[in-house]
Scaffold this motif. Structure first.
Motif, PDB file in Angstrom:
ATOM      1  N   LYS A 341     -22.893   9.575   2.320  1.00 37.33           N
ATOM      2  CA  LYS A 341     -23.773   9.759   1.184  1.00 37.33           C
ATOM      3  C   LYS A 341     -23.930   8.428   0.473  1.00 37.33           C
ATOM      4  N   VAL A 342     -25.139   8.178  -0.025  1.00 34.69           N
ATOM      5  CA  VAL A 342     -25.404   6.899  -0.668  1.00 34.69           C
ATOM      6  C   VAL A 342     -25.233   7.015  -2.175  1.00 34.69           C
ATOM      7  N   THR A 343     -24.777   5.894  -2.750  1.00 35.60           N
ATOM      8  CA  THR A 343     -24.618   5.797  -4.198  1.00 35.60           C
ATOM      9  C   THR A 343     -25.493   4.664  -4.711  1.00 35.60           C
ATOM     10  N   LYS A 344     -26.254   4.936  -5.744  1.00 37.29           N
ATOM     11  CA  LYS A 344     -27.068   3.904  -6.363  1.00 37.29           C
ATOM     12  C   LYS A 344     -26.159   3.070  -7.268  1.00 37.29           C
ATOM     13  N   GLN A 345     -25.835   1.833  -6.815  1.00 34.65           N
ATOM     14  CA  GLN A 345     -24.832   1.004  -7.488  1.00 34.65           C
ATOM     15  C   GLN A 345     -25.505  -0.168  -8.189  1.00 34.65           C
ATOM     16  N   ALA A 346     -25.267  -0.287  -9.499  1.00 36.38           N
ATOM     17  CA  ALA A 346     -25.780  -1.447 -10.240  1.00 36.38           C
ATOM     18  C   ALA A 346     -25.092  -2.714  -9.751  1.00 36.38           C
ATOM     19  N   VAL A 347     -25.870  -3.783  -9.569  1.00 34.51           N
ATOM     20  CA  VAL A 347     -25.359  -5.031  -9.005  1.00 34.51           C
ATOM     21  C   VAL A 347     -25.806  -6.201  -9.878  1.00 34.51           C
ATOM     22  N   THR A 348     -24.892  -7.159 -10.078  1.00 34.21           N
ATOM     23  CA  THR A 348     -25.224  -8.390 -10.806  1.00 34.21           C
ATOM     24  C   THR A 348     -25.388  -9.517  -9.800  1.00 34.21           C
ATOM     25  N   VAL A 349     -26.605 -10.061  -9.701  1.00 39.35           N
ATOM     26  CA  VAL A 349     -26.909 -11.163  -8.788  1.00 39.35           C
ATOM     27  C   VAL A 349     -26.985 -12.446  -9.603  1.00 39.35           C
ATOM     28  N   VAL A 350     -26.155 -13.429  -9.230  1.00 39.46           N
ATOM     29  CA  VAL A 350     -26.142 -14.695  -9.978  1.00 39.46           C
ATOM     30  C   VAL A 350     -26.963 -15.773  -9.305  1.00 39.46           C
ATOM     31  N   GLU A 351     -27.185 -15.632  -7.991  1.00 39.79           N
ATOM     32  CA  GLU A 351     -27.917 -16.677  -7.277  1.00 39.79           C
ATOM     33  C   GLU A 351     -28.351 -16.148  -5.921  1.00 39.79           C
ATOM     34  N   THR A 352     -29.433 -16.702  -5.417  1.00 42.17           N
ATOM     35  CA  THR A 352     -29.853 -16.421  -4.051  1.00 42.17           C
ATOM     36  C   THR A 352     -29.902 -17.725  -3.283  1.00 42.17           C
ATOM     37  N   VAL A 353     -29.363 -17.729  -2.079  1.00 39.90           N
ATOM     38  CA  VAL A 353     -29.357 -18.902  -1.214  1.00 39.90           C
ATOM     39  C   VAL A 353     -29.981 -18.490   0.100  1.00 39.90           C
ATOM     40  N   GLY A 354     -31.206 -18.934   0.336  1.00 38.70           N
ATOM     41  CA  GLY A 354     -31.901 -18.498   1.534  1.00 38.70           C
ATOM     42  C   GLY A 354     -32.159 -17.003   1.481  1.00 38.70           C
ATOM     43  N   ASP A 355     -31.655 -16.270   2.495  1.00 40.75           N
ATOM     44  CA  ASP A 355     -31.825 -14.815   2.563  1.00 40.75           C
ATOM     45  C   ASP A 355     -30.577 -14.076   2.101  1.00 40.75           C
ATOM     46  N   THR A 356     -29.699 -14.753   1.359  1.00 40.14           N
ATOM     47  CA  THR A 356     -28.434 -14.179   0.921  1.00 40.14           C
ATOM     48  C   THR A 356     -28.390 -14.084  -0.594  1.00 40.14           C
ATOM     49  N   ALA A 357     -27.917 -12.935  -1.098  1.00 40.12           N
ATOM     50  CA  ALA A 357     -27.733 -12.734  -2.539  1.00 40.12           C
ATOM     51  C   ALA A 357     -26.252 -12.884  -2.866  1.00 40.12           C
ATOM     52  N   VAL A 358     -25.962 -13.651  -3.904  1.00 34.86           N
ATOM     53  CA  VAL A 358     -24.589 -13.865  -4.367  1.00 34.86           C
ATOM     54  C   VAL A 358     -24.370 -12.973  -5.589  1.00 34.86           C
ATOM     55  N   THR A 359     -23.395 -12.078  -5.510  1.00 29.90           N
ATOM     56  CA  THR A 359     -23.158 -11.119  -6.587  1.00 29.90           C
ATOM     57  C   THR A 359     -21.810 -11.373  -7.236  1.00 29.90           C
ATOM     58  N   THR A 360     -21.695 -10.968  -8.491  1.00 29.69           N
ATOM     59  CA  THR A 360     -20.430 -11.104  -9.216  1.00 29.69           C
ATOM     60  C   THR A 360     -19.909  -9.765  -9.719  1.00 29.69           C
ATOM     61  N   ALA A 361     -20.690  -8.704  -9.625  1.00 28.23           N
ATOM     62  CA  ALA A 361     -20.250  -7.394 -10.103  1.00 28.23           C
ATOM     63  C   ALA A 361     -21.021  -6.311  -9.369  1.00 28.23           C
ATOM     64  N   GLY A 362     -20.349  -5.169  -9.153  1.00 24.82           N
ATOM     65  CA  GLY A 362     -21.000  -4.012  -8.561  1.00 24.82           C
ATOM     66  C   GLY A 362     -20.645  -3.765  -7.119  1.00 24.82           C
ATOM     67  N   LEU A 363     -20.332  -4.818  -6.356  1.00 24.75           N
ATOM     68  CA  LEU A 363     -20.012  -4.669  -4.942  1.00 24.75           C
ATOM     69  C   LEU A 363     -18.668  -5.314  -4.636  1.00 24.75           C
ATOM     70  N   LYS A 364     -18.060  -4.871  -3.541  1.00 22.81           N
ATOM     71  CA  LYS A 364     -16.816  -5.480  -3.067  1.00 22.81           C
ATOM     72  C   LYS A 364     -16.925  -5.728  -1.571  1.00 22.81           C
ATOM     73  N   SER A 365     -16.073  -6.579  -1.084  1.00 18.97           N
ATOM     74  CA  SER A 365     -16.103  -6.905   0.335  1.00 18.97           C
ATOM     75  C   SER A 365     -15.868  -5.652   1.177  1.00 18.97           C
ATOM     76  N   GLY A 366     -16.691  -5.493   2.223  1.00 23.30           N
ATOM     77  CA  GLY A 366     -16.575  -4.335   3.099  1.00 23.30           C
ATOM     78  C   GLY A 366     -17.524  -3.204   2.776  1.00 23.30           C
ATOM     79  N   ASP A 367     -18.165  -3.230   1.609  1.00 24.33           N
ATOM     80  CA  ASP A 367     -19.129  -2.190   1.271  1.00 24.33           C
ATOM     81  C   ASP A 367     -20.300  -2.236   2.244  1.00 24.33           C
ATOM     82  N   HIS A 368     -20.794  -1.045   2.597  1.00 24.33           N
ATOM     83  CA  HIS A 368     -21.992  -0.946   3.421  1.00 24.33           C
ATOM     84  C   HIS A 368     -23.192  -0.744   2.504  1.00 24.33           C
TER      85      HIS A 368
END
Length: 414
Positions: A341-368
């Motif tokens: 089941k999917v969860t709508k998770q608020a995410v804080t993006v501090v920067e984008t580098v190319g096609d990658t988003a750098v986050t500081t809150a909302g996600l953790k390593s290993g999340d799908h």
């Protein structure tokens, strides 16, 4: 009556024939029950049972890494040295040894002015010097004779003093003549106009036969611009200044330069200038860096993309930029749980580098996080998941494909 009876008999026979030849037109096929068409549920209770298809999505795995903090902005190329050539003496142009756009080196002759008058003046001053030198020789002999007579008490001491004064006056005249000749030679040097620096010539604004004057205040005879090295000038927000200053304390900051339409770094150089004040109108501060430009890829006045690394995001969580969505409450991502089941998770993006988003809150390593199929999702939806092997590692700043950060993709959630 007979006709009416025949008509009734015909109708009855026609009805019996229809029932005999088409007896199964409204019955289902043998061995099968009635067909039921399933319709997708609208999510609202309508009193009738309906079934809904489970959506299929593609997910990527969030990663933890150290990501350089970079600022990519538009800048422009400035020449370090630009010289406007103007005449230092009045004269007629006798020869032109330069063309529009020509590369010149220091000391190359550009123009030759008419120098006949100043050469004649030099000859005259040299003749005056020779005359004063001859008079000095004669005065020295007179001084020697006067001193001898004075020592023998034959002549008065005053005669010796007068002879000495004549010698000193002639020495002064010789010094004046020498200085005048040196001044004339400086004026003569102005008749030959040479390149003071290496660089590229702009438009040549005069030709043979023209009278040029020192008082002319126009665009000059021509302009020489040094093509290598060059300087890139750009601005960053004043909010970046503390981080920038802290980074400069640790090591010199390198600036990478790209030209529009290319992902390749064409030049780089150290950041060597931070303006002494913030522009109060724009809230920005000017930075500059010198670049070698040995290959001639850059041009003065050209707009370029400048990227400077000012720090590092330690242990930042990175995801593919396509996973980040924009909603009414800010940015978010759909995270797939163990129960699919999917969860709508608020995410804080501090920067984008190319096609990658750098986050500081909302996600953790290993999340799908969902990267494909978001349009058909809502919070709590059950999905069929396919995990894609996506490289969402943020590229290093020195890589050739480091580019301007892409804008966050927005999709409306249905």
């Amino acid at each position: 009556m007979k006709r009416l009876g025949l008509l009734v008999a015909f109708v009855v026979l026609a009805g019996l024939g229809y029932m005999f030849f088409f007896p199964h037109s409204n019955t289902p096929p043998a061995g099968k029950g009635p067909t039921t068409v399933a319709t997708a549920s609208s999510g609202k209770g309508s009193g009738k049972g309906r079934s809904a298809a489970v959506p299929s999505i593609v997910a990527a795995t969030a990663k933890t890494e150290d990501v350089p903090i970079s600022k990519t902005v538009v800048g422009n190329i400035e020449p370090i040295d630009t010289v406007v050539i103007r005449p230092q003496a009045d004269g007629v142009v006798m020869a032109t040894d330069v063309k529009d756009g020509q590369m010149v080196k220091t000391g190359d002759v550009l123009f030759q002015l008419d120098d006949r008058t100043i050469r004649a003046t030099i000859d005259k001053d040299k003749a005056a010097l020779a005359k004063d030198q001859a008079n000095l020789d004669s005065a020295n002999q007179d001084l020697i004779a006067a001193q001898a007579l004075s020592n023998r008490k034959i002549d008065t001491q005053q005669q010796a003093y007068q002879a000495l004064a004549a010698v000193n006056a002639l020495k002064a005249s010789i010094a004046m003549d020498t200085a005048q000749i040196e001044a004339d030679e400086v004026q003569l040097s102005y008749m030959t106009i040479k390149a003071p620096i290496d660089g590229r010539v702009g438009v040549v604004n005069t030709s043979v036969g023209n009278l040029v004057r020192m008082a002319d205040t126009g665009s000059g005879l021509l302009t020489i611009t040094r093509m290598a090295p060059l300087r890139v000038s750009f601005t960053v927000a004043e909010s970046d200044l503390p981080t920038l200053r802290d980074a400069m304390k640790d090591h010199p900051l390198n600036v990478l330069i790209k030209v529009p339409g290319s992902k390749n770094v064409v030049a780089s150089g150290p950041l060597n200038f931070v303006d002494s004040s913030v522009d109060t109108a724009s809230g920005t501060i000017v930075l500059k860096a010198d670049v070698a430009n040995d290959n001639g890829a850059l041009w003065p006045g050209q707009y370029v993309t400048a990227t400077v690394e000012i720090g590092t995001h330690k242990d930042a969580v990175t995801v593919p930029l396509i996973a980040i969505q924009q909603g009414n409450d800010g940015t978010f991502a759909f995270v797939v749980g163990a129960d699919k089941k999917v969860t709508k998770q608020a995410v804080t993006v501090v920067e984008t580098v190319g096609d990658t988003a750098v986050t500081t809150a909302g996600l953790k390593s290993g999340d799908h996080v969902v990267i494909d199929g978001q349009l058909h999702l809502q919070d709590g939806s059950t999905v069929i998941e396919t995990v894609a092997d996506v490289d969402n590692t943020a590229p290093a700043l020195s890589a050739a494909d480091t580019g301007v950060p892409d804008p966050i993709k927005t999709d409306t959630v249905q």
